[in-house]
Design an enzyme around this catalytic site. Structure first.
Site, PDB file in Angstrom:
ATOM      1  N   ASP A 271      90.613   4.398  15.138  1.00 43.70           N
ATOM      2  CA  ASP A 271      91.723   5.271  14.701  1.00 43.70           C
ATOM      3  C   ASP A 271      92.058   6.347  15.731  1.00 43.70           C
ATOM      4  OD1 ASP A 271      89.055   6.086  13.769  1.00 43.70           O
ATOM      5  OD2 ASP A 271      90.080   7.874  13.052  1.00 43.70           O
TER       6      ASP A 271
ATOM      7  N   ARG B 164      83.266  -5.683  21.231  1.00 46.23           N
ATOM      8  CA  ARG B 164      84.130  -4.593  20.764  1.00 46.23           C
ATOM      9  C   ARG B 164      84.778  -3.850  21.929  1.00 46.23           C
ATOM     10  NH1 ARG B 164      84.145   0.446  20.265  1.00 46.23           N
ATOM     11  NH2 ARG B 164      85.309   1.408  18.576  1.00 46.23           N
TER      12      ARG B 164
ATOM     13  N   CYS C 217      79.971  -3.950  13.399  1.00 45.53           N
ATOM     14  CA  CYS C 217      78.770  -4.606  13.952  1.00 45.53           C
ATOM     15  C   CYS C 217      77.579  -3.963  13.270  1.00 45.53           C
ATOM     16  CB  CYS C 217      78.720  -4.440  15.469  1.00 45.53           C
ATOM     17  SG  CYS C 217      78.515  -2.740  15.980  1.00 45.53           S
TER      18      CYS C 217
ATOM     19  N   ARG D  49      83.104   0.206  13.329  1.00 48.82           N
ATOM     20  CA  ARG D  49      83.517   0.647  14.668  1.00 48.82           C
ATOM     21  C   ARG D  49      85.030   0.893  14.673  1.00 48.82           C
ATOM     22  NH1 ARG D  49      79.489  -0.752  18.331  1.00 48.82           N
ATOM     23  NH2 ARG D  49      80.414   0.802  19.716  1.00 48.82           N
ATOM     24  N   PRO D  50      85.476   1.981  14.018  1.00 52.83           N
ATOM     25  CA  PRO D  50      86.921   2.220  13.919  1.00 52.83           C
ATOM     26  C   PRO D  50      87.539   2.544  15.287  1.00 52.83           C
ATOM     27  CG  PRO D  50      85.734   4.152  13.203  1.00 52.83           C
ATOM     28  CD  PRO D  50      84.700   3.074  13.413  1.00 52.83           C
TER      29      PRO D  50
ATOM     30  N   LYS E  12      76.693  -0.812  32.582  1.00 52.55           N
ATOM     31  CA  LYS E  12      77.561  -1.687  31.767  1.00 52.55           C
ATOM     32  C   LYS E  12      78.702  -0.860  31.182  1.00 52.55           C
ATOM     33  CE  LYS E  12      76.301  -2.494  27.368  1.00 52.55           C
ATOM     34  NZ  LYS E  12      77.291  -2.150  26.335  1.00 52.55           N
TER      35      LYS E  12
ATOM     36  N   ASP F 220      72.198   5.606  22.295  1.00 54.21           N
ATOM     37  CA  ASP F 220      71.772   4.322  22.871  1.00 54.21           C
ATOM     38  C   ASP F 220      70.312   4.329  23.289  1.00 54.21           C
ATOM     39  OD1 ASP F 220      74.919   3.594  24.572  1.00 54.21           O
ATOM     40  OD2 ASP F 220      74.297   3.508  22.474  1.00 54.21           O
TER      41      ASP F 220
HETATM   42  C1  EPZ Z   1      80.430   3.684  23.555  1.00 50.89           C
HETATM   43  O1  EPZ Z   1      80.925   3.015  22.417  1.00 50.89           O
HETATM   44  C2  EPZ Z   1      79.319   2.799  24.093  1.00 50.89           C
HETATM   45  N1  EPZ Z   1      79.845   1.473  24.423  1.00 50.89           N
HETATM   46  C3  EPZ Z   1      78.221   2.645  23.041  1.00 50.89           C
HETATM   47  O2  EPZ Z   1      77.164   1.910  23.652  1.00 50.89           O
HETATM   48  C4  EPZ Z   1      77.698   4.032  22.680  1.00 50.89           C
HETATM   49  O3  EPZ Z   1      76.721   3.896  21.656  1.00 50.89           O
HETATM   50  C5  EPZ Z   1      78.860   4.902  22.183  1.00 50.89           C
HETATM   51  O4  EPZ Z   1      79.889   4.964  23.199  1.00 50.89           O
HETATM   52  C6  EPZ Z   1      78.418   6.327  21.884  1.00 50.89           C
HETATM   53  O5  EPZ Z   1      77.856   6.896  23.034  1.00 50.89           O
HETATM   54  C7  EPZ Z   1      80.565   1.322  25.562  1.00 50.89           C
HETATM   55  O6  EPZ Z   1      80.814   2.273  26.294  1.00 50.89           O
HETATM   56  C8  EPZ Z   1      81.033  -0.075  25.871  1.00 50.89           C
HETATM   57  P1  EPZ Z   1      82.496   5.962  20.308  1.00 50.89           P
HETATM   58  P2  EPZ Z   1      82.292   3.553  21.721  1.00 50.89           P
HETATM   59  O7  EPZ Z   1      83.942   5.631  20.188  1.00 50.89           O
HETATM   60  O8  EPZ Z   1      83.147   4.225  22.718  1.00 50.89           O
HETATM   61  C9  EPZ Z   1      83.383   7.086  15.821  1.00 50.89           C
HETATM   62  C10 EPZ Z   1      75.619   0.193  23.888  1.00 50.89           C
HETATM   63  O9  EPZ Z   1      74.550   0.032  23.284  1.00 50.89           O
HETATM   64  N2  EPZ Z   1      84.765   6.725  16.144  1.00 50.89           N
HETATM   65  O10 EPZ Z   1      82.068   7.040  21.247  1.00 50.89           O
HETATM   66  O11 EPZ Z   1      82.840   2.427  20.935  1.00 50.89           O
HETATM   67  C11 EPZ Z   1      82.443   5.899  15.843  1.00 50.89           C
HETATM   68  O12 EPZ Z   1      82.443   5.222  14.594  1.00 50.89           O
HETATM   69  C12 EPZ Z   1      76.845   0.612  23.122  1.00 50.89           C
HETATM   70  O13 EPZ Z   1      75.777   0.083  25.137  1.00 50.89           O
HETATM   71  C13 EPZ Z   1      85.775   6.967  15.222  1.00 50.89           C
HETATM   72  O14 EPZ Z   1      85.528   7.464  14.135  1.00 50.89           O
HETATM   73  O15 EPZ Z   1      81.713   4.636  20.719  1.00 50.89           O
HETATM   74  C14 EPZ Z   1      81.111   6.532  16.134  1.00 50.89           C
HETATM   75  O16 EPZ Z   1      80.557   7.033  14.945  1.00 50.89           O
HETATM   76  C15 EPZ Z   1      76.616   0.612  21.615  1.00 50.89           C
HETATM   77  N3  EPZ Z   1      87.061   6.618  15.525  1.00 50.89           N
HETATM   78  C16 EPZ Z   1      81.466   7.697  17.080  1.00 50.89           C
HETATM   79  O17 EPZ Z   1      82.869   7.943  16.846  1.00 50.89           O
HETATM   80  C17 EPZ Z   1      87.394   6.058  16.733  1.00 50.89           C
HETATM   81  O18 EPZ Z   1      88.593   5.784  16.972  1.00 50.89           O
HETATM   82  C18 EPZ Z   1      81.237   7.417  18.545  1.00 50.89           C
HETATM   83  O19 EPZ Z   1      81.911   6.228  18.846  1.00 50.89           O
HETATM   84  C19 EPZ Z   1      86.352   5.815  17.661  1.00 50.89           C
HETATM   85  C20 EPZ Z   1      85.056   6.166  17.344  1.00 50.89           C
END
Ligand code: EPZ
Length: 419
Positions: free
Chosen positions: A123, A91, A115, A120-121, A22, A306
């Protein structure tokens, strides 16, 4: 809302075919916006999140044809504003920003709400777009990015939580048509980022270093259509490994990439399970003795966030004291209260769960809250005395293709009840 009834105590045996990923398919489908030519993506799982993404792409003007696991997309003419009512449901729709900006120099998407697993920022995504020359405006719950042109830049995507998976993909997709060289420091190293880079390169992009902390992109004039098979879903695979650990005699996973699962198989081996790897197949069976674990979630190649909820379901009935620390989404413990309703002994201390194993969980009506927590509750039901009722099963259908049917084929007894 549908619910599922899990009859506990059944032993699992046999093999299960793992679906396409996915979290790889979603950004790859968005990347087809970067060319006017047709693309064919195969091994696309049949999930509600994928349906949402295809609906968004259709609303943006793409021609979308789907036949079982194959999706054909052609983005000959596109609009640049994704519709709010669909985007708010998922998202990951934020990952249309990068390709729309890359192709049309403009994109508008509703800001993803938070969520249950946390705020889920985006930035870091926006910082990357600004570094490439875009201006960012947030108004009325929408984020709009636009640029007179895009120029390559050096961008850091490091955060307190490691890196950003979708942010790395989004910036890559905005940079492939920019003028000059882009270097992304602190890039996410997940296999899904590598899969996206491989698809973009098949379209004519020039990306090197995907899978490492530093990705280098040479901008090109245009991209052409391409065909691509999505990698196996390592989180679905990990979930079935834990199902095998919880109640399996011998469970084999077919059509996977074992190297993507090392960060899950290593802790399971440490917990006392036998894991056999043979080409694109992994088999798990009970070992001599189960042991408690200390695990901390980290960005890839660390233990995946995950898989945290699923591992809590296993450790809840593993003798001794286990400690699970969540470093990526510190609030991602919605499953703990529900596991405690089933008799688990778990104490939360900030981002850490201290789990004292109990001999047996007991069935109870429980509430799914997010995708992986709901999978954990099904796994807990496999081992519990009695029939566990998991409500709000739409969460699980977002990320697992027919999980009830696949588990039943292994010997489980799970009924889906239309509410
Ligand atoms: C991806 O989400 C996955 N989703 C998530 O899987 C997974 O948990 C996550 O990566 C971490 O591995 C998809 O790929 C569709 P991140 P993503 O940006 O990219 C912070 C599932 O169950 N952050 O890597 O949205 C954020 O808050 C889902 O399949 C910022 O601060 O996650 C988090 O603490 C849930 N600023 C960390 O980084 C930003 O601009 C990781 O988030 C972006 C993120």
């Amino acid at each position: 809302m549908d619910k599922i009834l899990v009859h506990g105590g059944r032993r699992l045996r046999g093999s299960v075919r793992i679906s396409g990923s996915k979290n790889s398919a979603l950004p790859i489908l968005a990347a087809t916006l970067l060319t006017k030519e047709p693309c064919t993506i195969t091994r696309v799982p049949d999930l509600s999140d994928i349906h949402y993404m295809l609906t968004i792409l259709g609303e943006l003007g793409c021609e979308v044809e789907r036949a079982s696991g194959m999706v054909q997309i052609r983005a000959e003419h596109v609009s640049t504003a994704a519709p709010y009512d669909i985007v708010r449901k998922m998202r990951a729709s934020v990952c249309v920003l990068g390709p729309l900006l890359g192709r049309e120099l403009e994109a508008t998407v509703s800001l993803p709400g938070g969520c249950v697993i946390g705020d889920r920022p985006i930035d870091l995504h926006l910082r990357g777009f600004e570094a490439l020359g875009a201006t960012v405006r947030v108004a009325g719950g929408n984020v709009k990015v636009l640029a007179p042109k895009l120029r390559g830049a050096r961008i850091s995507l490091r955060s307190n939580f490691g890196s950003t998976v979708l942010g790395t993909g989004n910036v890559m997709m905005a940079a492939v048509l920019a003028e000059g060289e882009t270097v992304i420091d602190g890039a996410a190293e997940e296999p899904e980022v590598v899969d996206l880079a491989n698809f973009l390169n098949a379209m004519g992009a020039k990306i090197e270093g995907a899978g490492s902390r530093t990705i280098t992109i040479q901008g090109v004039k245009e991209l052409h259509g391409a065909n691509h098979e999505v990698i196996p879903d390592r989180i679905e695979a990990g979930t079935f490994l834990v199902a095998g650990a919880i109640s399996g005699d011998e469970v084999a996973l077919q059509r996977i990439q074992p190297e993507h699962l090392r960060t899950v198989t290593e802790p399971l081996a440490e917990a006392g399970f036998e894991i056999l790897s043979n080409g694109s197949q992994l088999t798990i069976r009970p070992g001599a003795q189960r042991r408690p674990l200390k695990i901390s979630t980290m960005p890839y190649p660390g233990f995946p966030t995950d898989m945290q909820a699923q591992m809590c379901a296993l450790l809840a009935s593993t003798g001794g004291i286990s400690v699970v620390t969540e470093n990526v989404f510190p609030n991602r413990f919605m499953h703990v209260a529900e596991l405690k309703r089933m008799g688990a002994d778990i104490a939360l201390q900030g981002p850490t769960a201290v789990i004292t194993g109990v001999p047996k969980l007991s069935a109870a009506p429980v509430m799914a809250s997010d995708l992986r927590a709901s999978a954990a509750l099904v796994l807990a039901g496999l081992q519990a005395e009695g029939v566990t009722e998991v409500n709000r099963v739409y969460h699980i259908d977002r990320g697992y293709e027919s999980i009830d049917e696949k588990l039943n084929a292994l010997g489980a007894q799970i009924e889906r009840v239309k509410a």
